[in-house]
Design a protein around this motif. Structure first.
Motif, PDB file in Angstrom:
ATOM      1  N   ALA A 141       0.623  -1.293  -0.111  1.00  0.00           N
ATOM      2  CA  ALA A 141      -0.128   0.191  -0.004  1.00  0.00           C
ATOM      3  C   ALA A 141       0.801   1.167  -0.029  1.00  0.00           C
ATOM      4  O   ALA A 141       0.370   2.297  -0.257  1.00  0.00           O
ATOM      5  N   ALA A 142       2.156   1.390   0.194  1.00  0.00           N
ATOM      6  CA  ALA A 142       3.060   2.333   0.302  1.00  0.00           C
ATOM      7  C   ALA A 142       3.342   2.680  -1.079  1.00  0.00           C
ATOM      8  O   ALA A 142       3.318   1.938  -1.976  1.00  0.00           O
ATOM      9  N   PRO A 143       3.518   4.056  -1.445  1.00  0.00           N
ATOM     10  CA  PRO A 143       3.797   4.518  -2.768  1.00  0.00           C
ATOM     11  C   PRO A 143       5.017   3.931  -3.110  1.00  0.00           C
ATOM     12  O   PRO A 143       6.025   3.773  -2.453  1.00  0.00           O
ATOM     13  N   GLN A 144       5.338   3.817  -4.594  1.00  0.00           N
ATOM     14  CA  GLN A 144       6.574   3.320  -5.033  1.00  0.00           C
ATOM     15  C   GLN A 144       7.423   4.428  -5.115  1.00  0.00           C
ATOM     16  O   GLN A 144       7.490   5.444  -5.592  1.00  0.00           O
ATOM     17  N   VAL A 145       8.625   4.336  -4.271  1.00  0.00           N
ATOM     18  CA  VAL A 145       9.442   5.327  -4.255  1.00  0.00           C
ATOM     19  C   VAL A 145      11.001   4.641  -4.359  1.00  0.00           C
ATOM     20  O   VAL A 145      11.160   3.439  -3.839  1.00  0.00           O
ATOM     21  N   ASP A 146      11.939   5.509  -4.386  1.00  0.00           N
ATOM     22  CA  ASP A 146      13.256   4.889  -4.412  1.00  0.00           C
ATOM     23  C   ASP A 146      13.989   4.757  -3.084  1.00  0.00           C
ATOM     24  O   ASP A 146      14.894   3.986  -2.654  1.00  0.00           O
ATOM     25  N   ARG A 147      13.540   6.033  -2.416  1.00  0.00           N
ATOM     26  CA  ARG A 147      14.171   5.985  -1.032  1.00  0.00           C
ATOM     27  C   ARG A 147      13.076   6.639  -0.230  1.00  0.00           C
ATOM     28  O   ARG A 147      12.278   7.569  -0.454  1.00  0.00           O
ATOM     29  N   ASP A 148      12.850   6.328   1.013  1.00  0.00           N
ATOM     30  CA  ASP A 148      12.235   6.879   2.055  1.00  0.00           C
ATOM     31  C   ASP A 148      13.060   7.473   3.242  1.00  0.00           C
ATOM     32  O   ASP A 148      13.725   6.675   4.054  1.00  0.00           O
TER      33      ASP A 148
ATOM     34  N   VAL B 294      -3.553  12.682   2.515  1.00  0.00           N
ATOM     35  CA  VAL B 294      -4.498  13.765   1.935  1.00  0.00           C
ATOM     36  C   VAL B 294      -4.445  13.381   0.236  1.00  0.00           C
ATOM     37  O   VAL B 294      -3.524  12.922  -0.158  1.00  0.00           O
ATOM     38  N   PRO B 295      -5.380  13.941  -0.557  1.00  0.00           N
ATOM     39  CA  PRO B 295      -4.964  13.614  -1.895  1.00  0.00           C
ATOM     40  C   PRO B 295      -3.831  14.444  -2.319  1.00  0.00           C
ATOM     41  O   PRO B 295      -3.453  15.741  -2.047  1.00  0.00           O
ATOM     42  N   PRO B 296      -3.067  13.664  -3.271  1.00  0.00           N
ATOM     43  CA  PRO B 296      -1.680  14.401  -3.263  1.00  0.00           C
ATOM     44  C   PRO B 296      -1.828  15.730  -3.889  1.00  0.00           C
ATOM     45  O   PRO B 296      -2.550  16.040  -4.942  1.00  0.00           O
ATOM     46  N   HIS B 297      -1.258  16.932  -3.371  1.00  0.00           N
ATOM     47  CA  HIS B 297      -1.355  18.330  -4.022  1.00  0.00           C
ATOM     48  C   HIS B 297      -0.187  19.020  -3.542  1.00  0.00           C
ATOM     49  O   HIS B 297       0.606  18.730  -2.758  1.00  0.00           O
TER      50      HIS B 297
ATOM     51  N   LEU C 253       6.151  13.959   1.837  1.00  0.00           N
ATOM     52  CA  LEU C 253       6.163  14.694   0.576  1.00  0.00           C
ATOM     53  C   LEU C 253       6.491  13.545  -0.421  1.00  0.00           C
ATOM     54  O   LEU C 253       7.305  12.828   0.086  1.00  0.00           O
ATOM     55  N   VAL C 254       6.081  13.675  -1.617  1.00  0.00           N
ATOM     56  CA  VAL C 254       6.542  12.769  -2.738  1.00  0.00           C
ATOM     57  C   VAL C 254       7.672  13.827  -3.628  1.00  0.00           C
ATOM     58  O   VAL C 254       6.828  14.873  -4.163  1.00  0.00           O
ATOM     59  N   LEU C 255       8.767  13.484  -3.805  1.00  0.00           N
ATOM     60  CA  LEU C 255       9.659  14.560  -4.462  1.00  0.00           C
ATOM     61  C   LEU C 255      10.492  13.819  -5.547  1.00  0.00           C
ATOM     62  O   LEU C 255      11.205  13.093  -5.201  1.00  0.00           O
ATOM     63  N   ASP C 256      10.063  14.090  -6.446  1.00  0.00           N
ATOM     64  CA  ASP C 256      10.790  13.733  -7.832  1.00  0.00           C
ATOM     65  C   ASP C 256      12.112  14.615  -8.327  1.00  0.00           C
ATOM     66  O   ASP C 256      12.029  15.875  -8.459  1.00  0.00           O
TER      67      ASP C 256
ATOM     68  N   ARG D 125      15.833   6.888 -14.400  1.00  0.00           N
ATOM     69  CA  ARG D 125      14.877   6.120 -15.212  1.00  0.00           C
ATOM     70  C   ARG D 125      14.564   7.359 -16.265  1.00  0.00           C
ATOM     71  O   ARG D 125      14.797   8.392 -16.340  1.00  0.00           O
ATOM     72  N   ALA D 126      14.326   6.500 -17.557  1.00  0.00           N
ATOM     73  CA  ALA D 126      13.879   7.185 -18.836  1.00  0.00           C
ATOM     74  C   ALA D 126      12.557   8.086 -18.912  1.00  0.00           C
ATOM     75  O   ALA D 126      12.437   9.154 -19.106  1.00  0.00           O
ATOM     76  N   VAL D 127      11.445   7.297 -18.138  1.00  0.00           N
ATOM     77  CA  VAL D 127      10.179   7.707 -18.033  1.00  0.00           C
ATOM     78  C   VAL D 127      10.031   8.325 -16.665  1.00  0.00           C
ATOM     79  O   VAL D 127      10.001   7.192 -15.536  1.00  0.00           O
ATOM     80  N   PRO D 128       9.630   9.320 -16.364  1.00  0.00           N
ATOM     81  CA  PRO D 128       9.195   9.684 -15.147  1.00  0.00           C
ATOM     82  C   PRO D 128       7.787   8.702 -14.548  1.00  0.00           C
ATOM     83  O   PRO D 128       6.968   8.267 -15.442  1.00  0.00           O
ATOM     84  N   LEU D 129       7.995   8.384 -13.261  1.00  0.00           N
ATOM     85  CA  LEU D 129       6.680   7.709 -12.676  1.00  0.00           C
ATOM     86  C   LEU D 129       5.635   8.225 -12.930  1.00  0.00           C
ATOM     87  O   LEU D 129       5.414   9.837 -12.661  1.00  0.00           O
ATOM     88  N   PRO D 130       4.518   7.710 -12.771  1.00  0.00           N
ATOM     89  CA  PRO D 130       3.180   8.363 -12.687  1.00  0.00           C
ATOM     90  C   PRO D 130       2.944   9.045 -11.377  1.00  0.00           C
ATOM     91  O   PRO D 130       3.473   8.786 -10.319  1.00  0.00           O
ATOM     92  N   PRO D 131       2.053  10.087 -11.144  1.00  0.00           N
ATOM     93  CA  PRO D 131       1.864  10.617 -10.132  1.00  0.00           C
ATOM     94  C   PRO D 131       1.187   9.749  -8.909  1.00  0.00           C
ATOM     95  O   PRO D 131       0.581   8.755  -9.329  1.00  0.00           O
ATOM     96  N   PRO D 132       1.801   9.874  -7.805  1.00  0.00           N
ATOM     97  CA  PRO D 132       1.473   9.069  -6.579  1.00  0.00           C
ATOM     98  C   PRO D 132      -0.114   8.843  -6.364  1.00  0.00           C
ATOM     99  O   PRO D 132      -0.675   9.818  -6.646  1.00  0.00           O
ATOM    100  N   ALA D 133      -0.601   7.686  -6.225  1.00  0.00           N
ATOM    101  CA  ALA D 133      -1.950   7.808  -5.613  1.00  0.00           C
ATOM    102  C   ALA D 133      -2.266   8.079  -4.015  1.00  0.00           C
ATOM    103  O   ALA D 133      -1.179   8.277  -3.549  1.00  0.00           O
ATOM    104  N   MET D 134      -3.610   8.407  -3.825  1.00  0.00           N
ATOM    105  CA  MET D 134      -3.822   8.755  -2.424  1.00  0.00           C
ATOM    106  C   MET D 134      -3.430   7.500  -1.633  1.00  0.00           C
ATOM    107  O   MET D 134      -3.936   6.229  -1.968  1.00  0.00           O
TER     108      MET D 134
END
Ligand code: C2O
Ligand code: CU
Length: 468
Positions: free
Chosen positions: A150-157, A244-247, A264-267, A302-311
């Motif tokens: 259920a955690a968002p896909q991230v490279d580092r936490d 919260v809804p990602p914003h 935060l999700v920080l790309d 990565r060549a293609v950015p990840l899609p926006p995170p889900a709530m």
């Protein structure tokens, strides 16, 4: 054999974390005096108080639904407790001296045990002599991970405990805790801002294309942060641990008062080799560079950015129902310099501000100055009853107001509905602002409600509410 012991030995020979299913995470935490290189290169070490002698304390990590069991062994020269900020623990585990437990004397111990029902970023700190015990370094992160998958896909936490210290030229922490100037103004602001107990040096190494989850926890006595990430577009995914809804943060700046958290999700959208500042501009004339993102020369991850995170999945919180049965109450916070407080009641005596200041107090909640942790409740809720509070800041100062044992929705600010009705345990009020919150009183006991500027709390800005 090894599996039977609950241990898995990976190829490098280090024991992996034991399987989690229903197993209590159990450990000892010892607040003790220690010395750490807080200011960094070129400065002597600083004498601090730290959990296990570390600053910050060791990060505690459990999975949602796990039991956590921590034995506090007091190695300080004075009584202490541990409060689990933001976790909805049973009353006896809340760590408030006199109100929920006797303070733990030097050399004494106390075992906290509770289930972590909510996933998110939480933290722990003493609730005894807080201005000094936190001001000397007693705080640590408590991360409750989302269920598997259920955690968002991230490279580092990453966890960043933000704080500040007031140090002299000898790198020693100044011992002017609880002075009346700090109490009656903005609280104890330090002169050295720290991330994870160190003045940042050399920036934060990052890689182009990677996605970080950044858990920000404001553990400062009094400092409010307003963070901007130059060249980047962080998304808020949780406030005080709750989804919260990602914003994007409002106005491009993340406002974080003492006690508050933000995930935060920080790309990392910058180019290899680039550097970007992270600035704090809360004090308009005192804006400064907190640290920098320092990109490696390596090509993007990565060549293609990840899609926006889900709530993130919601936590199991009881929804407040503001119907006719709900208790509605206004709580007025008054006092401080330039607030126009005429009089307030301290231990049954009506006193003017000047006399309050003489006694080291400066603030009132509904006209009463709270000395110590014990008090007649401001209001009483029946079990399960919804409470709608209008918090009115009648002062010239900012206040992060924290409720114990419960998580509330922020419904409105100055009468205007909030866009996300976010769940929080600490809400920041601007000078003269009015904030409406609501929660269901589902955790029985007498609970603290107080300003998390620790000097304001010590100076009277607190109260107790009861859930029968
Ligand atoms: Cu983080 Cu009453 O405290
Ligand atoms: Cu305050």
């Amino acid at each position: 054999m090894l599996a039977g012991l609950g241990l898995v030995l990976p190829a490098d020979g280090h024991a992996a974390a034991p399987a989690r299913a229903g197993r209590p995470a159990s450990r000892v935490l010892r607040p003790i005096p220690a010395r750490v290189p807080l200011l960094g290169d070129g400065y002597p070490e600083t004498a601090v108080w730290g959990f296990d002698g570390q600053l910050p304390g060791p990060e505690l990590r459990v999975r949602q639904g796990d039991m956590l069991r921590v034995e506090l062994q007091n190695g300080l020269p004075e009584p202490t407790t541990i409060h689990w900020h933001g976790l909805r623990v049973p009353h006896g585990m809340d760590g408030v001296p006199h109100l929920t437990q006797p303070p733990v004397p030097p050399g004494g111990s106390f075992t906290y045990a509770f289930r972590c029902d909510d996933a998110g970023s939480f933290w722990s700190h003493p609730h005894a002599n807080s201005p000094e015990q936190l001001g000397r370094g007693l705080y640590g992160a408590l991360i409750v991970e989302e269920p598997e998958g259920a955690a968002p896909q991230v490279d580092r936490d990453l966890t960043w405990l933000l704080s500040d210290v007031r140090v002299g030229p000898d790198a020693a922490i100044r011992a002017d805790f609880g002075n009346v100037r700090d109490i009656s103004h903005a609280g104890r602001l330090g002169n050295a801002v720290t991330i994870n107990g160190r003045v940042p040096q050399g920036g934060v190494p990052v890689r182009a294309g990677e996605r970080l989850r950044l858990r920000l926890i404001n553990a400062a006595n009094a400092r409010i942060f307003a963070l901007a990430f130059e060249g980047h577009a962080p998304l808020l995914i949780a406030l005080d641990g709750h989804p919260v809804p990602p914003h994007a943060p409002e106005g491009g700046r993340l406002l974080l008062g003492p006690g508050m958290r933000a995930d935060l999700v920080l790309d990392m959208t910058g180019a290899p080799g680039a550097r970007f500042a992270i600035t704090d501009s809360f004090f308009p004339r005192g804006s400064y560079r907190l640290t920098e993102l320092v990109y490696a020369e390596a090509p993007p991850l990565r060549a293609v950015p990840l899609p926006p995170p889900a709530m993130l999945p919601p936590n199991p919180l009881a929804e407040p129902v503001p119907d006719a049965e709900a208790l509605r109450m206004e709580i007025v916070f008054g006092g401080g310099m330039m607030g126009g407080l005429a009089e307030a009641t301290l231990d049954g005596e009506r006193l003017g501000l000047r006399e309050l200041l003489r006694r080291g107090m400066a603030w009132a909640v509904n006209g009463t100055v709270m000395a110590g942790h014990l008090h007649e409740p401001l209001f009483t809720l029946a079990r399960g009853q919804t409470c709608v509070l209008t918090l009115r800041n009648a002062t010239a100062w900012w206040h992060p107001i924290h409720l114990h044992g419960h998580t509330f929705r922020v419904l409105a600010r100055n009468g205007a509905p909030t866009p996300y009705r976010e769940w929080r345990d600490t809400v920041l009020m601007a000078p003269r602002e009015q904030v409406q919150i609501a929660f269901a009183g589902d955790n029985p006991g007498d609970w603290m409600l107080h300003c998390h500027v620790l000097e304001h709390h010590a100076g009277g800005m607190g109260g107790v509410f009861r859930v029968a």
